[in-house]
Design a protein around this motif. Structure first.
Motif, PDB file in Angstrom:
ATOM      1  N   GLU A  66      -1.303 -17.909   3.721  1.00  0.00           N
ATOM      2  CA  GLU A  66      -2.038 -16.649   3.627  1.00  0.00           C
ATOM      3  C   GLU A  66      -1.105 -15.447   3.750  1.00  0.00           C
ATOM      4  OE1 GLU A  66      -5.932 -15.368   5.528  1.00  0.00           O
ATOM      5  OE2 GLU A  66      -5.819 -17.448   6.161  1.00  0.00           O
ATOM      6  N   VAL A  67      -0.231 -15.488   4.765  1.00  0.00           N
ATOM      7  CA  VAL A  67       0.698 -14.379   5.024  1.00  0.00           C
ATOM      8  C   VAL A  67       1.529 -14.068   3.784  1.00  0.00           C
ATOM      9  CG1 VAL A  67       2.775 -13.725   6.327  1.00  0.00           C
ATOM     10  CG2 VAL A  67       0.816 -14.692   7.527  1.00  0.00           C
ATOM     11  N   LEU A  68       1.999 -15.111   3.113  1.00  0.00           N
ATOM     12  CA  LEU A  68       2.813 -14.927   1.909  1.00  0.00           C
ATOM     13  C   LEU A  68       1.974 -14.434   0.733  1.00  0.00           C
ATOM     14  CD1 LEU A  68       5.020 -18.145   2.234  1.00  0.00           C
ATOM     15  CD2 LEU A  68       5.670 -15.812   2.828  1.00  0.00           C
ATOM     16  N   ARG A  71       1.279 -10.367  -0.083  1.00  0.00           N
ATOM     17  CA  ARG A  71       2.166  -9.506  -0.881  1.00  0.00           C
ATOM     18  C   ARG A  71       1.884  -9.626  -2.388  1.00  0.00           C
ATOM     19  NH1 ARG A  71       7.622 -12.845   0.796  1.00  0.00           N
ATOM     20  NH2 ARG A  71       7.187 -14.738  -0.380  1.00  0.00           N
ATOM     21  N   GLU A  72       1.038 -10.605  -2.773  1.00  0.00           N
ATOM     22  CA  GLU A  72       0.718 -10.788  -4.189  1.00  0.00           C
ATOM     23  C   GLU A  72      -0.138  -9.640  -4.727  1.00  0.00           C
ATOM     24  OE1 GLU A  72      -0.984 -14.632  -4.799  1.00  0.00           O
ATOM     25  OE2 GLU A  72       0.753 -15.677  -3.959  1.00  0.00           O
ATOM     26  N   SER A  73      -1.106  -9.209  -3.937  1.00  0.00           N
ATOM     27  CA  SER A  73      -1.948  -8.083  -4.341  1.00  0.00           C
ATOM     28  C   SER A  73      -2.714  -7.555  -3.134  1.00  0.00           C
ATOM     29  CB  SER A  73      -2.946  -8.510  -5.423  1.00  0.00           C
ATOM     30  OG  SER A  73      -3.952  -9.346  -4.865  1.00  0.00           O
ATOM     31  N   LEU A  78      -7.037  -7.947   1.451  1.00  0.00           N
ATOM     32  CA  LEU A  78      -8.392  -7.598   1.899  1.00  0.00           C
ATOM     33  C   LEU A  78      -9.315  -8.810   2.012  1.00  0.00           C
ATOM     34  CD1 LEU A  78      -9.057  -4.269  -0.063  1.00  0.00           C
ATOM     35  CD2 LEU A  78      -8.437  -4.523   2.349  1.00  0.00           C
ATOM     36  N   LYS A  79      -9.000  -9.883   1.276  1.00  0.00           N
ATOM     37  CA  LYS A  79      -9.814 -11.109   1.338  1.00  0.00           C
ATOM     38  C   LYS A  79      -9.567 -11.873   2.636  1.00  0.00           C
ATOM     39  CE  LYS A  79     -10.054 -12.061  -3.635  1.00  0.00           C
ATOM     40  NZ  LYS A  79      -9.457 -12.883  -4.705  1.00  0.00           N
ATOM     41  N   ASP A 174      -0.519   3.879  -1.396  1.00  0.00           N
ATOM     42  CA  ASP A 174       0.257   4.581  -0.373  1.00  0.00           C
ATOM     43  C   ASP A 174       0.598   3.691   0.834  1.00  0.00           C
ATOM     44  OD1 ASP A 174       1.443   6.884   0.787  1.00  0.00           O
ATOM     45  OD2 ASP A 174      -0.366   7.248   1.955  1.00  0.00           O
ATOM     46  N   SER A 175      -0.428   3.256   1.567  1.00  0.00           N
ATOM     47  CA  SER A 175      -0.199   2.522   2.818  1.00  0.00           C
ATOM     48  C   SER A 175       0.233   1.071   2.589  1.00  0.00           C
ATOM     49  CB  SER A 175      -1.467   2.522   3.673  1.00  0.00           C
ATOM     50  OG  SER A 175      -1.928   3.830   3.852  1.00  0.00           O
ATOM     51  N   TYR A 176      -0.369   0.411   1.604  1.00  0.00           N
ATOM     52  CA  TYR A 176      -0.088  -1.013   1.356  1.00  0.00           C
ATOM     53  C   TYR A 176       1.395  -1.293   1.052  1.00  0.00           C
ATOM     54  CZ  TYR A 176      -0.263  -5.508  -1.199  1.00  0.00           C
ATOM     55  OH  TYR A 176      -0.036  -6.784  -1.657  1.00  0.00           O
ATOM     56  N   PRO A 177       2.060  -0.530   0.160  1.00  0.00           N
ATOM     57  CA  PRO A 177       3.485  -0.785  -0.082  1.00  0.00           C
ATOM     58  C   PRO A 177       4.333  -0.605   1.182  1.00  0.00           C
ATOM     59  CG  PRO A 177       2.580   0.602  -1.815  1.00  0.00           C
ATOM     60  CD  PRO A 177       1.547   0.520  -0.738  1.00  0.00           C
ATOM     61  N   ARG A 178       3.972   0.379   2.019  1.00  0.00           N
ATOM     62  CA  ARG A 178       4.714   0.592   3.274  1.00  0.00           C
ATOM     63  C   ARG A 178       4.472  -0.550   4.246  1.00  0.00           C
ATOM     64  NH1 ARG A 178       2.968   5.852   2.757  1.00  0.00           N
ATOM     65  NH2 ARG A 178       1.563   5.708   4.532  1.00  0.00           N
TER      66      ARG A 178
END
Length: 203
Positions: A66-68, A71-73, A78-79, A174-178
């Motif tokens: 899950e952790v990996l 970073r896919e999307s 959020l799932k 904004d927040s997700y890439p950081r």
């Protein structure tokens, strides 16, 4: 024990039991059965413990994957319940957790079936997150704010759709890439990758 003598205690006991209603005797048998089950519970607990260890190992493998996947999307993040929790913790460090809290409140709002609850929930969400100078005001434009305000007059499960979509886009860009570049997430991915490597080396 049998006794023919008058006043014999054993004879009195037998007569006493015979005089009891059938329901009382059935309850006594039921109680005896339950006591027997309770006495054997440690053995059952031991079996449960073994299966819980297997489930724990399985959960660890699932959580590593899950952790990996986060970073896919942004959708993958959020799932995942643990992904949302990790992202929320990160947003707190940036003092912008209200965006995710608003998005989650909208998701919960959409599940509301009662029209009365729908209206009261809509007003509460609007007052907390959307209206100008709200305690936890989200970063949306004036036009979206006004559209949402008008939607409250006939609250439906879709009345926050536009505001929710704007907030989601803001988090994704904004927040997700950081979050993905943050030290906390980097540590989590390293741990997940090392667990995956150790699993392969044991097979």
């Amino acid at each position: 024990m049998s006794c023919w003598m008058p006043g014999c205690p054993a004879l009195s006991m037998c007569r006493g039991l015979a005089a009891l209603p059938v329901t009382c005797l059935e309850r006594a048998k039921d109680l005896k059965t339950r006591l027997g089950i309770l006495l054997h519970k440690p053995e059952l607990g031991h079996k449960t413990g073994s299966s819980s260890k297997l489930q724990l190992g399985s959960r660890r493998r699932d959580s590593s994957r899950e952790v990996l996947e986060w970073r896919e999307s942004f959708d993958q993040l959020l799932k995942s319940k643990s992904g949302v929790n990790a992202f929320h913790t990160f947003l707190k460090t940036e003092f912008s957790e209200e965006n995710l809290d608003f998005w989650l409140a909208c998701e919960d709002f959409k599940k509301t079936r009662s029209k009365t609850k729908l209206a009261s929930k809509a007003n509460r969400i609007f007052e907390e997150f959307v209206q100008s100078e709200a305690p936890r005001e989200v970063n949306i434009d004036h036009e979206t704010r006004e559209i949402t305000r008008k939607n409250l007059s006939g609250a439906t499960s879709a009345c926050f759709n536009e505001a929710q979509a704007k907030t989601r886009t803001l988090m994704e860009k904004d927040s997700y890439p950081r979050f993905l570049k943050s030290a906390s997430y980097q540590d989590m991915t390293k741990q997940a990758a090392s667990r995956g490597t150790s699993k392969r080396s044991h097979t």
